[in-house]
Design a protein around this motif. Structure first.
Motif, PDB file in Angstrom:
ATOM      1  N   MET A   1      26.777  51.999  58.277  1.00  6.72           N
ATOM      2  CA  MET A   1      26.895  52.479  56.969  1.00  6.72           C
ATOM      3  C   MET A   1      25.895  53.256  56.408  1.00  6.72           C
ATOM      4  SD  MET A   1      27.657  49.835  53.640  1.00  6.72           S
ATOM      5  CE  MET A   1      28.967  48.940  54.268  1.00  6.72           C
ATOM      6  N   SER A   2      25.960  54.434  55.805  1.00  3.20           N
ATOM      7  CA  SER A   2      24.794  55.215  55.474  1.00  3.20           C
ATOM      8  C   SER A   2      24.174  54.371  54.012  1.00  3.20           C
ATOM      9  CB  SER A   2      25.198  56.540  54.915  1.00  3.20           C
ATOM     10  OG  SER A   2      25.915  56.352  53.490  1.00  3.20           O
ATOM     11  N   SER A   3      22.911  55.001  53.781  1.00  5.71           N
ATOM     12  CA  SER A   3      22.221  54.242  52.798  1.00  5.71           C
ATOM     13  C   SER A   3      22.910  54.608  51.304  1.00  5.71           C
ATOM     14  CB  SER A   3      20.695  55.012  52.603  1.00  5.71           C
ATOM     15  OG  SER A   3      20.861  56.407  52.298  1.00  5.71           O
ATOM     16  N   LEU A   4      23.585  55.609  51.223  1.00  9.93           N
ATOM     17  CA  LEU A   4      24.233  55.918  49.925  1.00  9.93           C
ATOM     18  C   LEU A   4      25.488  55.062  49.829  1.00  9.93           C
ATOM     19  CD1 LEU A   4      24.536  57.422  47.574  1.00  9.93           C
ATOM     20  CD2 LEU A   4      25.569  59.254  48.355  1.00  9.93           C
ATOM     21  N   GLU A   5      25.931  54.887  51.300  1.00 17.20           N
ATOM     22  CA  GLU A   5      27.145  53.580  51.060  1.00 17.20           C
ATOM     23  C   GLU A   5      26.662  52.351  50.713  1.00 17.20           C
ATOM     24  OE1 GLU A   5      30.725  55.498  54.227  1.00 17.20           O
ATOM     25  OE2 GLU A   5      28.445  54.686  54.937  1.00 17.20           O
ATOM     26  N   THR A   6      25.559  52.174  51.173  1.00 20.74           N
ATOM     27  CA  THR A   6      25.009  50.596  50.762  1.00 20.74           C
ATOM     28  C   THR A   6      24.730  50.548  49.423  1.00 20.74           C
ATOM     29  OG1 THR A   6      24.125  50.515  53.195  1.00 20.74           O
ATOM     30  CG2 THR A   6      23.061  49.178  51.516  1.00 20.74           C
ATOM     31  N   LEU A   7      23.926  51.521  48.973  1.00 21.34           N
ATOM     32  CA  LEU A   7      23.843  51.469  47.372  1.00 21.34           C
ATOM     33  C   LEU A   7      25.058  51.651  46.541  1.00 21.34           C
ATOM     34  CD1 LEU A   7      20.807  54.063  46.851  1.00 21.34           C
ATOM     35  CD2 LEU A   7      20.747  51.584  46.714  1.00 21.34           C
ATOM     36  N   PHE A   8      25.973  52.219  47.039  1.00 22.10           N
ATOM     37  CA  PHE A   8      27.292  52.249  46.408  1.00 22.10           C
ATOM     38  C   PHE A   8      27.812  50.829  46.270  1.00 22.10           C
ATOM     39  CE2 PHE A   8      31.866  52.338  46.211  1.00 22.10           C
ATOM     40  CZ  PHE A   8      32.254  53.092  45.078  1.00 22.10           C
ATOM     41  N   GLU A   9      28.023  50.206  47.537  1.00 21.91           N
ATOM     42  CA  GLU A   9      28.633  48.789  47.450  1.00 21.91           C
ATOM     43  C   GLU A   9      27.690  47.886  46.594  1.00 21.91           C
ATOM     44  OE1 GLU A   9      31.525  48.201  48.620  1.00 21.91           O
ATOM     45  OE2 GLU A   9      31.792  50.090  49.080  1.00 21.91           O
ATOM     46  N   ALA A  10      26.261  48.056  46.847  1.00 20.99           N
ATOM     47  CA  ALA A  10      25.438  46.977  46.238  1.00 20.99           C
ATOM     48  C   ALA A  10      25.721  47.246  44.616  1.00 20.99           C
ATOM     49  CB  ALA A  10      23.988  47.268  46.677  1.00 20.99           C
ATOM     50  N   ALA A  11      26.086  48.589  43.958  1.00 22.26           N
ATOM     51  CA  ALA A  11      26.188  48.765  42.565  1.00 22.26           C
ATOM     52  C   ALA A  11      27.531  48.272  42.331  1.00 22.26           C
ATOM     53  CB  ALA A  11      26.028  50.080  42.380  1.00 22.26           C
ATOM     54  N   ARG A  12      28.564  48.389  43.002  1.00 25.38           N
ATOM     55  CA  ARG A  12      29.933  47.924  42.899  1.00 25.38           C
ATOM     56  C   ARG A  12      29.705  46.145  42.833  1.00 25.38           C
ATOM     57  NH1 ARG A  12      35.165  49.372  44.995  1.00 25.38           N
ATOM     58  NH2 ARG A  12      33.856  50.485  46.800  1.00 25.38           N
ATOM     59  N   ALA A  13      29.058  45.586  43.718  1.00 26.96           N
ATOM     60  CA  ALA A  13      28.927  44.042  43.807  1.00 26.96           C
ATOM     61  C   ALA A  13      28.310  43.585  42.491  1.00 26.96           C
ATOM     62  CB  ALA A  13      28.283  43.703  45.058  1.00 26.96           C
ATOM     63  N   VAL A  14      27.307  44.199  41.987  1.00 29.54           N
ATOM     64  CA  VAL A  14      26.360  43.671  40.802  1.00 29.54           C
ATOM     65  C   VAL A  14      27.216  44.097  39.737  1.00 29.54           C
ATOM     66  CG1 VAL A  14      24.691  45.566  40.631  1.00 29.54           C
ATOM     67  CG2 VAL A  14      24.240  43.175  39.923  1.00 29.54           C
ATOM     68  N   GLN A  15      27.922  45.126  39.432  1.00 30.26           N
ATOM     69  CA  GLN A  15      28.698  45.741  38.509  1.00 30.26           C
ATOM     70  C   GLN A  15      29.718  44.451  38.007  1.00 30.26           C
ATOM     71  OE1 GLN A  15      31.732  48.495  38.884  1.00 30.26           O
ATOM     72  NE2 GLN A  15      31.632  49.286  36.736  1.00 30.26           N
ATOM     73  N   ALA A  16      30.228  43.828  39.104  1.00 32.93           N
ATOM     74  CA  ALA A  16      31.330  42.751  38.808  1.00 32.93           C
ATOM     75  C   ALA A  16      30.481  41.596  38.002  1.00 32.93           C
ATOM     76  CB  ALA A  16      31.800  42.300  40.133  1.00 32.93           C
ATOM     77  N   LYS A  17      29.257  41.519  38.049  1.00 35.81           N
ATOM     78  CA  LYS A  17      28.511  40.385  37.492  1.00 35.81           C
ATOM     79  C   LYS A  17      28.160  40.686  36.144  1.00 35.81           C
ATOM     80  CE  LYS A  17      26.957  38.838  42.090  1.00 35.81           C
ATOM     81  NZ  LYS A  17      25.955  38.677  42.819  1.00 35.81           N
ATOM     82  N   ALA A  18      28.455  41.910  35.629  1.00 36.68           N
ATOM     83  CA  ALA A  18      27.821  42.303  34.260  1.00 36.68           C
ATOM     84  C   ALA A  18      28.387  41.365  33.204  1.00 36.68           C
ATOM     85  CB  ALA A  18      28.325  43.732  33.846  1.00 36.68           C
ATOM     86  N   TYR A  19      27.404  41.014  32.199  1.00 41.06           N
ATOM     87  CA  TYR A  19      27.759  40.163  30.985  1.00 41.06           C
ATOM     88  C   TYR A  19      28.147  41.029  29.830  1.00 41.06           C
ATOM     89  CZ  TYR A  19      27.409  36.599  27.482  1.00 41.06           C
ATOM     90  OH  TYR A  19      27.418  35.790  26.365  1.00 41.06           O
ATOM     91  N   VAL A  20      29.209  41.365  29.675  1.00 42.66           N
ATOM     92  CA  VAL A  20      29.650  42.192  28.726  1.00 42.66           C
ATOM     93  C   VAL A  20      30.863  41.561  27.685  1.00 42.66           C
ATOM     94  CG1 VAL A  20      28.805  44.262  30.034  1.00 42.66           C
ATOM     95  CG2 VAL A  20      31.344  43.611  30.331  1.00 42.66           C
ATOM     96  N   PRO A  21      30.722  40.574  26.890  1.00 42.34           N
ATOM     97  CA  PRO A  21      31.734  40.079  26.314  1.00 42.34           C
ATOM     98  C   PRO A  21      32.090  40.885  25.221  1.00 42.34           C
ATOM     99  CG  PRO A  21      29.680  38.950  25.971  1.00 42.34           C
ATOM    100  CD  PRO A  21      29.427  39.757  26.890  1.00 42.34           C
ATOM    101  N   TYR A  22      31.148  41.742  24.732  1.00 43.34           N
ATOM    102  CA  TYR A  22      31.445  42.441  23.628  1.00 43.34           C
ATOM    103  C   TYR A  22      32.159  43.878  23.610  1.00 43.34           C
ATOM    104  CZ  TYR A  22      28.462  38.674  21.997  1.00 43.34           C
ATOM    105  OH  TYR A  22      28.139  37.367  21.925  1.00 43.34           O
ATOM    106  N   SER A  23      31.480  44.658  24.495  1.00 46.86           N
ATOM    107  CA  SER A  23      32.054  46.013  24.907  1.00 46.86           C
ATOM    108  C   SER A  23      33.155  45.816  25.993  1.00 46.86           C
ATOM    109  CB  SER A  23      30.973  47.127  25.197  1.00 46.86           C
ATOM    110  OG  SER A  23      30.604  46.517  26.642  1.00 46.86           O
ATOM    111  N   ARG A  24      33.040  44.864  26.786  1.00 43.33           N
ATOM    112  CA  ARG A  24      33.788  44.825  28.022  1.00 43.33           C
ATOM    113  C   ARG A  24      33.810  46.076  28.925  1.00 43.33           C
ATOM    114  NH1 ARG A  24      34.912  40.172  26.614  1.00 43.33           N
ATOM    115  NH2 ARG A  24      36.710  39.587  25.284  1.00 43.33           N
ATOM    116  N   PHE A  25      32.593  46.691  28.984  1.00 41.32           N
ATOM    117  CA  PHE A  25      32.036  48.116  29.554  1.00 41.32           C
ATOM    118  C   PHE A  25      30.957  47.620  30.599  1.00 41.32           C
ATOM    119  CE2 PHE A  25      30.207  52.148  30.746  1.00 41.32           C
ATOM    120  CZ  PHE A  25      31.326  52.794  30.938  1.00 41.32           C
ATOM    121  N   LYS A  26      31.614  47.173  31.848  1.00 43.09           N
ATOM    122  CA  LYS A  26      30.517  46.948  33.048  1.00 43.09           C
ATOM    123  C   LYS A  26      29.961  47.963  33.727  1.00 43.09           C
ATOM    124  CE  LYS A  26      33.065  42.815  34.034  1.00 43.09           C
ATOM    125  NZ  LYS A  26      33.379  41.718  35.120  1.00 43.09           N
TER     126      LYS A  26
END
Length: 134
Positions: A1-26
């Motif tokens: 996996m390239s470094s950009l793919e690694t970063l993309f997957e890391a961003a995707r994984a942490v996006q799912a953990k966002a705390y956004v009860p008001y905007s619902r925009f993760k």
């Protein structure tokens, strides 16, 4: 996996953990240091809206807490059809730890949508070097 793919997957994984009860925009962000270490952050809202924090700010805080100090590359992932680029404050935060030619990749769920240099997103910026010229 390239470094950009690694970063993309890391961003995707942490996006799912966002705390956004008001905007619902993760939003998720993943930073790679020049040495290849990866740090992530997600947006965290608060009932007092201005008190929330951006994903990029969280990733930068994690990087600093982890003992690193330079951004080599960053992926910012948002939802919707429009590009979710860093806000003005986060562009300045990134500038503190990144060179003008550092790549900032903007992603959606399907992948990288567009890439910019920091200088393209924050031209003629004020940074640490301005203060060393005094």
């Amino acid at each position: 996996m390239s470094s950009l793919e690694t970063l993309f997957e890391a961003a995707r994984a942490v996006q799912a953990k966002a705390y956004v009860p008001y905007s619902r925009f993760k939003v998720g962000a993943a930073i790679a240091t020049p040495e290849g270490r990866v740090f992530t952050g997600c947006n965290v809202e608060n009932a007092a809206y201005p008190v929330g924090s951006c994903a990029e700010a969280g990733a930068i805080s994690a990087m600093i807490a982890g003992g690193a100090s330079r951004i080599g590359e960053i992926v910012v992932m948002g939802e919707g059809e429009h590009l979710v680029t860093p806000c003005g404050g986060c562009r300045q935060r990134i500038r503190e730890f990144a060179a003008p030619d550092v790549r900032i990749h903007i992603a959606g769920p399907e992948g990288i949508r567009r890439s910019f240099t920091l200088d393209e997103l924050l031209p003629f910026s004020f940074g640490p070097d301005n203060l060393t010229d005094r």
